[in-house]
Enzyme design. Structure first.
Site, PDB file in Angstrom:
ATOM      1  N   TYR A 180      -2.975  -1.790  24.154  1.00 24.76           N
ATOM      2  CA  TYR A 180      -2.105  -1.745  25.206  1.00 24.76           C
ATOM      3  C   TYR A 180      -1.337  -0.605  24.984  1.00 24.76           C
ATOM      4  O   TYR A 180      -0.852  -0.370  24.111  1.00 24.76           O
ATOM      5  CB  TYR A 180      -1.006  -2.882  25.240  1.00 24.76           C
ATOM      6  N   ASP A 202      -5.083  -1.926  28.815  1.00 25.87           N
ATOM      7  CA  ASP A 202      -4.105  -1.470  29.840  1.00 25.87           C
ATOM      8  C   ASP A 202      -3.586  -0.175  29.326  1.00 25.87           C
ATOM      9  O   ASP A 202      -2.645  -0.135  28.288  1.00 25.87           O
ATOM     10  CB  ASP A 202      -3.089  -2.503  30.070  1.00 25.87           C
ATOM     11  N   ASN A 245      -1.716   2.035  31.190  1.00 25.45           N
ATOM     12  CA  ASN A 245      -0.408   2.248  31.900  1.00 25.45           C
ATOM     13  C   ASN A 245      -0.421   3.677  32.362  1.00 25.45           C
ATOM     14  O   ASN A 245       0.528   4.344  32.508  1.00 25.45           O
ATOM     15  CB  ASN A 245       0.651   1.930  31.017  1.00 25.45           C
ATOM     16  N   ASP A 293      -0.790 -10.197  37.125  1.00 25.83           N
ATOM     17  CA  ASP A 293      -0.751  -9.223  38.000  1.00 25.83           C
ATOM     18  C   ASP A 293      -1.808  -8.251  37.666  1.00 25.83           C
ATOM     19  O   ASP A 293      -1.952  -7.209  38.611  1.00 25.83           O
ATOM     20  CB  ASP A 293       0.649  -8.496  37.932  1.00 25.83           C
TER      21      ASP A 293
END
Length: 153
Positions: A8, A48, A50, A144
């Site tokens: 992450y 993720d 980002n 999400d």
């Protein structure tokens, strides 16, 4: 036969307060770690990250230019990953826009497919010929984000 890293990546925050940390510390340190592991055997990393790497990776690139998740610095981090020899497996099979792994929980964004591709599988170049499939499973609900997957031969 290979290392698998699930990561992450910290986001830059809406006010870009963490952008210097991300750009100057996190991205280079993570890439250096992956390259160090790669000296022993190939690396797969996923998670993720980002960041939407290219304009095809988010619905509204012009409106989001310079905002967290789509700054030049964050996108440069992915450019450096690719320059270091890692391959974005999804793009081996799927070109163009409309393929997203994250949607805001507001404004019915997921139903309208107003999203971002910020979840990735990257592989060492040596593993690229073994990649059989890389998919985004937008039909699977639960958060999400939706799952992404990698299949090797």
């Amino acid at each position: 036969d290979f290392y698998v890293l699930n990561v992450y990546t910290p986001n830059a925050k809406a006010d870009l307060g963490r952008l210097p940390l991300r750009h100057k510390v996190w991205d280079p340190a993570f890439l250096a770690y992956a390259k160090q592991l790669e000296k022993k055997k190939p690396v797969i990393f996923c998670g993720d990250l980002n960041v939407a790497h290219t304009p095809d990776d988010l619905t509204n690139p012009k409106a989001n230019e310079g905002g967290h998740g789509y700054t030049d610095e964050e996108r440069e981090g992915i450019d450096k990953v690719i320059a270091a020899g890692f391959v974005d497996t999804f793009r081996l099979f799927t070109k163009g826009s409309g393929h997203y792994s994250w949607w805001s929980v507001f404004s019915n964004a997921r139903a309208r497919n107003v999203g971002w591709r910020i979840d990735y599988f990257f592989v060492s170049k040596a593993l690229a010929p073994k990649v059989k499939a890389a998919k985004i499973h937008a039909d699977i609900f639960g958060s999400d984000h939706c799952p992404v997957s990698l299949e090797l031969k």
